[in-house]
Each structure stands twice: as structure tokens, then as C-alpha cells.
Motif scaffolding. Sequence first.
Motif, PDB file in Angstrom:
ATOM      1  N   ASN A   7      16.933 -63.091  23.596  1.00 29.26           N
ATOM      2  CA  ASN A   7      17.146 -63.855  22.382  1.00 29.26           C
ATOM      3  C   ASN A   7      15.929 -64.733  22.144  1.00 29.26           C
ATOM      4  O   ASN A   7      14.922 -64.607  22.840  1.00 29.26           O
ATOM      5  N   THR A   8      15.995 -65.609  21.173  1.00 30.21           N
ATOM      6  CA  THR A   8      14.822 -66.414  20.841  1.00 30.21           C
ATOM      7  C   THR A   8      14.543 -67.499  21.874  1.00 30.21           C
ATOM      8  O   THR A   8      13.465 -68.102  21.863  1.00 30.21           O
ATOM      9  N   ALA A   9      15.487 -67.763  22.765  1.00 30.37           N
ATOM     10  CA  ALA A   9      15.307 -68.802  23.772  1.00 30.37           C
ATOM     11  C   ALA A   9      14.928 -68.255  25.144  1.00 30.37           C
ATOM     12  O   ALA A   9      14.154 -68.860  25.876  1.00 30.37           O
ATOM     13  N   GLU A  10      15.465 -67.083  25.516  1.00 28.45           N
ATOM     14  CA  GLU A  10      15.198 -66.538  26.833  1.00 28.45           C
ATOM     15  C   GLU A  10      15.261 -65.018  26.816  1.00 28.45           C
ATOM     16  O   GLU A  10      15.880 -64.406  25.951  1.00 28.45           O
ATOM     17  N   SER A  11      14.581 -64.435  27.788  1.00 28.08           N
ATOM     18  CA  SER A  11      14.626 -62.985  27.946  1.00 28.08           C
ATOM     19  C   SER A  11      14.447 -62.681  29.420  1.00 28.08           C
ATOM     20  O   SER A  11      13.626 -63.311  30.102  1.00 28.08           O
ATOM     21  N   ARG A  12      15.232 -61.739  29.932  1.00 26.78           N
ATOM     22  CA  ARG A  12      15.054 -61.317  31.326  1.00 26.78           C
ATOM     23  C   ARG A  12      15.456 -59.861  31.449  1.00 26.78           C
ATOM     24  O   ARG A  12      16.319 -59.368  30.728  1.00 26.78           O
ATOM     25  N   VAL A  13      14.796 -59.181  32.392  1.00 25.23           N
ATOM     26  CA  VAL A  13      15.125 -57.792  32.675  1.00 25.23           C
ATOM     27  C   VAL A  13      15.214 -57.620  34.185  1.00 25.23           C
ATOM     28  O   VAL A  13      14.542 -58.319  34.951  1.00 25.23           O
ATOM     29  N   PHE A  14      16.055 -56.681  34.597  1.00 23.26           N
ATOM     30  CA  PHE A  14      16.208 -56.338  36.004  1.00 23.26           C
ATOM     31  C   PHE A  14      15.952 -54.853  36.200  1.00 23.26           C
ATOM     32  O   PHE A  14      16.300 -54.029  35.346  1.00 23.26           O
ATOM     33  N   PHE A  15      15.352 -54.523  37.318  1.00 18.13           N
ATOM     34  CA  PHE A  15      15.307 -53.151  37.817  1.00 18.13           C
ATOM     35  C   PHE A  15      16.092 -53.138  39.121  1.00 18.13           C
ATOM     36  O   PHE A  15      16.082 -54.123  39.872  1.00 18.13           O
ATOM     37  N   VAL A  16      16.785 -52.041  39.381  1.00 20.51           N
ATOM     38  CA  VAL A  16      17.544 -51.932  40.619  1.00 20.51           C
ATOM     39  C   VAL A  16      17.159 -50.671  41.368  1.00 20.51           C
ATOM     40  O   VAL A  16      16.730 -49.679  40.768  1.00 20.51           O
ATOM     41  N   ALA A  17      17.310 -50.721  42.680  1.00 21.97           N
ATOM     42  CA  ALA A  17      17.219 -49.534  43.530  1.00 21.97           C
ATOM     43  C   ALA A  17      18.629 -49.201  43.976  1.00 21.97           C
ATOM     44  O   ALA A  17      19.386 -50.099  44.388  1.00 21.97           O
ATOM     45  N   THR A  18      18.993 -47.937  43.877  1.00 20.49           N
ATOM     46  CA  THR A  18      20.335 -47.518  44.290  1.00 20.49           C
ATOM     47  C   THR A  18      20.247 -46.389  45.315  1.00 20.49           C
ATOM     48  O   THR A  18      19.343 -45.557  45.264  1.00 20.49           O
ATOM     49  N   VAL A  19      21.190 -46.399  46.235  1.00 20.14           N
ATOM     50  CA  VAL A  19      21.372 -45.328  47.204  1.00 20.14           C
ATOM     51  C   VAL A  19      22.815 -44.841  47.073  1.00 20.14           C
ATOM     52  O   VAL A  19      23.748 -45.646  47.212  1.00 20.14           O
ATOM     53  N   ASP A  20      22.972 -43.587  46.761  1.00 19.81           N
ATOM     54  CA  ASP A  20      24.311 -43.024  46.519  1.00 19.81           C
ATOM     55  C   ASP A  20      25.077 -43.835  45.479  1.00 19.81           C
ATOM     56  O   ASP A  20      26.303 -44.032  45.583  1.00 19.81           O
ATOM     57  N   GLY A  21      24.352 -44.327  44.485  1.00 19.74           N
ATOM     58  CA  GLY A  21      24.983 -45.075  43.397  1.00 19.74           C
ATOM     59  C   GLY A  21      25.177 -46.549  43.647  1.00 19.74           C
ATOM     60  O   GLY A  21      25.546 -47.287  42.725  1.00 19.74           O
ATOM     61  N   ASP A  22      24.952 -47.011  44.872  1.00 21.20           N
ATOM     62  CA  ASP A  22      25.143 -48.423  45.206  1.00 21.20           C
ATOM     63  C   ASP A  22      23.827 -49.183  45.099  1.00 21.20           C
ATOM     64  O   ASP A  22      22.779 -48.703  45.558  1.00 21.20           O
ATOM     65  N   VAL A  23      23.871 -50.381  44.508  1.00 17.00           N
ATOM     66  CA  VAL A  23      22.675 -51.211  44.396  1.00 17.00           C
ATOM     67  C   VAL A  23      22.290 -51.742  45.777  1.00 17.00           C
ATOM     68  O   VAL A  23      23.102 -52.356  46.469  1.00 17.00           O
ATOM     69  N   VAL A  24      21.031 -51.503  46.169  1.00 17.53           N
ATOM     70  CA  VAL A  24      20.547 -51.969  47.478  1.00 17.53           C
ATOM     71  C   VAL A  24      19.338 -52.876  47.343  1.00 17.53           C
ATOM     72  O   VAL A  24      18.885 -53.464  48.323  1.00 17.53           O
ATOM     73  N   GLY A  25      18.792 -53.007  46.127  1.00 17.15           N
ATOM     74  CA  GLY A  25      17.634 -53.859  45.933  1.00 17.15           C
ATOM     75  C   GLY A  25      17.426 -54.134  44.455  1.00 17.15           C
ATOM     76  O   GLY A  25      17.997 -53.460  43.597  1.00 17.15           O
ATOM     77  N   TRP A  26      16.604 -55.111  44.164  1.00 20.71           N
ATOM     78  CA  TRP A  26      16.341 -55.477  42.771  1.00 20.71           C
ATOM     79  C   TRP A  26      14.921 -56.027  42.622  1.00 20.71           C
ATOM     80  O   TRP A  26      14.314 -56.503  43.575  1.00 20.71           O
TER      81      TRP A  26
END
Length: 243
Positions: free
Chosen positions: A128-147
Motif C-alpha cells: 500500500n502507500t505506507a508499507e510494502s513487504r514480500v516473502f520468499f519461502v523454501a518448502t520440502v514436501d510442501g512444508d515451509v522450512v525457510g524464508w
Amino acid sequence: METSEQPTFETEAGEEIYRFVERHGTAARHRVREVTSLPAEEFQDALEQLQERGYLEDDGGTLQVALDVGSIETYSTDDIDYTVRPAQQTDFEGLIDTIRDVTAEDTYIVAESIAEQLLYEDAVNRHNTAESRVFFVATVDGDVVGWSHLDLPQLDKLQSTAQLTVGVRGEHQGHGIGTRLLERALDWAEANGYRKVYNSVPTTNDEAIAFLEERGWETEGVRKNHYTIGDEHVDEVMLAYTF
């Protein structure tokens, strides 16, 4: 929509729809129409405009902000197969669990605060006009294990720098996942015109400091006694990577 693009709106109805979806991460189409109390035809017209401009996308009746943050990449080692991709709202719980797992073992105060912010806002990505953030994730067998995560200031004077955090669950370290996540965030930041990213950790977190320094990060400063960990006052090391 690029994260460098601040959304502008042709109608008040469009702005109301976008703000509701952006604030909640995702929202059911019928729920948005109910909350905004817009007539069906006006709602439809405003939503179509938002989709045509690349602001929102409709996935089977679920609306979400359409951010262009890249593709899905898969990697294989002798021991593990994993995927690195843009995070989605459906990753919310796995992302929180992973950040808390990493910060429970290591002193990573900034990442702890990111987890609390996610819980408070109940949304993964923001734009939005005040803030912006994005995440990338690493998954193993569909489960998030890192970001990896980028906090992107929207103030003009700060738009060329971004804050980065990165972490991998202990049982999945040693396979290059952290390096891939870091590179993904750095590549995205450079491609989108950022000149510098920074990360701050307590001076007691030797592993994190060494990880970043080995990959070209440099110490820009130290804030004395910035954190209180247990009964001790601990310095903060401010590291940066310049493109």
C-alpha cells in the motif's frame, strides 16, 4: 503489479475493495462485496478495473493482491529436494512456525519482530502507500522450512534501500537452502532498482554474522547496548549488501 508501483484508484469503490483485500491478505469475493456494501454492478465494475490494472487477481472466488515477485524454482541435492518460491497467504502458519523455530534457537530480534507483525496484521505480503513487504519461502514436501523477507519502504527518500531477513530451520540447514533464499531476495531487490539491503543482528549471533560476511555483506555500524537479552545489554551489528 510491481512493488515499486504505488496503487492509485479511479473510483472510491475500487480503493475500498483493494484496501480490504490488501489488509487481509486474501478475501472471499462474496465477503468483500458484503463488507463494502456496494451494489452488485458497481462492485463488479470496480473489481474488473482492479484486475485489468493488475492490482488484484481472482483465484476461484478468492481475491488477493497481484504482486509480480517471480517464479517457482526447484533444487535437488544428494539428500533433499526443495522448492524456493514467492510466499502466499496459505503459507501463513508455516511461515510463522518457521520464524519462531529459528528465533527460538538464535538471537535474531528483527526476525522475531517480523513474526509478531505478521500475527498482528494476519497477512503475509503487504503493498500500500505506507508499507510494502514480500516473502520468499523454501518448502520440502510442501512444508515451509525457510524464508527470506524484504521490507520495502514507500517513502521516496527510502525507496532505494530495503531490510532483509532470512532463516532456515535447524534440521534443514547445511543443504544450501539459506544461500538460495538469500540470493533470491537479493536478485529480486537488484532487479527492482534497490541499491542496498540491510540486516541487523545482535553481536552474539556469530553464525548469522559469519553467514552474511561470507556472502559479501559488510558491517556498517554497531549500536552499543541496543538489545536487552536476559540480564545483559548486547550490541547490535548493522550489516549491509550494496549492489
